[in-house]
Structures are given as structure tokens and as C-alpha cells.
Motif scaffolding. Structure first.
Motif, short mmCIF file in Angstrom:
data_model
loop_
_atom_site.label_atom_id
_atom_site.label_comp_id
_atom_site.label_asym_id
_atom_site.label_seq_id
_atom_site.Cartn_x
_atom_site.Cartn_y
_atom_site.Cartn_z
N ILE A 61 -0.84 -7.08 2.96
CA ILE A 61 -2.18 -7.11 2.38
C ILE A 61 -2.94 -5.84 2.71
CG2 ILE A 61 -4.43 -8.29 2.50
CD1 ILE A 61 -2.77 -10.92 2.82
N SER A 62 -2.80 -5.36 3.94
CA SER A 62 -3.45 -4.10 4.34
C SER A 62 -2.93 -2.92 3.52
CB SER A 62 -3.23 -3.83 5.82
OG SER A 62 -3.88 -4.80 6.60
N ILE A 78 -1.58 -3.02 0.52
CA ILE A 78 -2.06 -3.17 -0.86
C ILE A 78 -3.52 -2.73 -0.94
CG2 ILE A 78 -2.64 -4.83 -2.68
CD1 ILE A 78 -0.11 -6.40 -1.76
N ALA A 79 -4.32 -3.17 0.02
CA ALA A 79 -5.74 -2.80 0.03
C ALA A 79 -5.92 -1.29 0.16
CB ALA A 79 -6.46 -3.53 1.17
N ALA A 87 -3.49 0.47 -3.42
CA ALA A 87 -3.81 0.10 -4.80
C ALA A 87 -4.99 0.90 -5.35
CB ALA A 87 -4.05 -1.40 -4.92
N SER A 99 -5.09 -2.44 -9.88
CA SER A 99 -5.51 -3.67 -9.22
C SER A 99 -4.39 -4.07 -8.26
CB SER A 99 -5.73 -4.78 -10.25
OG SER A 99 -4.49 -5.16 -10.84
N ALA A 100 -4.69 -5.00 -7.39
CA ALA A 100 -3.66 -5.48 -6.45
C ALA A 100 -2.46 -6.04 -7.21
CB ALA A 100 -4.25 -6.53 -5.52
N GLU A 101 -2.74 -6.78 -8.28
CA GLU A 101 -1.66 -7.38 -9.07
C GLU A 101 -0.78 -6.30 -9.70
OE1 GLU A 101 -4.89 -8.18 -9.44
OE2 GLU A 101 -4.98 -10.25 -8.76
N PHE A 146 -0.38 -3.25 -8.66
CA PHE A 146 0.32 -2.57 -7.58
C PHE A 146 1.55 -3.36 -7.15
CE2 PHE A 146 1.05 -1.37 -3.15
CZ PHE A 146 1.04 0.01 -3.25
N ILE A 147 1.40 -4.67 -6.99
CA ILE A 147 2.51 -5.53 -6.58
C ILE A 147 3.60 -5.51 -7.65
CG2 ILE A 147 3.20 -7.92 -6.15
CD1 ILE A 147 0.36 -8.26 -4.87
#
Length: 63
Positions: free
Chosen positions: A13-14, A16-17, A20, A26-28, A30-31
């Protein structure tokens, strides 16, 4: 085991934050991009492995 999973999830999560927004995603997005890239690399590795196996195979008519 659960503590390690939670720790790793926190690191993901870190990351991605952090990354991204730098990639203007967006986070989505990026994933999905990261997963797609890993799948492409896995597919490429399979192709390379197949190539080396074919290269190592005996030539037709030469046993």
C-alpha cells in the motif's frame, strides 16, 4: 504468518501510494499495470525457455 501478511500488505500500500501519483495513475491503474507487466515478463520467460529447449533438441535426422 498473519503479522507478516499484514506487514507486506502495508508495504504494498505504501509503494502504491508513493508511485501511483508519480506515474499519474490511480491506484487501480497502477496495480493493473504492475500485474500486466509481471504477466508479460512471465510469458517472455516461457518463450525464452522454449527457445533454449528447442535449440538443445537434436536436429531432425541426426540421432
Amino acid at each position: 504468518m498473519a503479522a507478516m501478511t499484514i506487514h507486506l500488505a502495508g508495504e504494498v500500500i505504501s509503494a502504491i501510494a508513493k508511485w501511483a501519483p508519480l506515474e499519474h495513475m490511480s491506484a487501480e491503474e497502477f496495480i493493473l499495470c504492475a500485474v500486466s507487466e509481471k504477466c508479460e515478463k512471465a510469458h517472455a520467460l516461457e518463450e525464452v525457455e522454449r527457445f533454449w529447449q528447442q535449440l538443445a533438441a537434436p536436429l531432425p535426422g541426426r540421432n
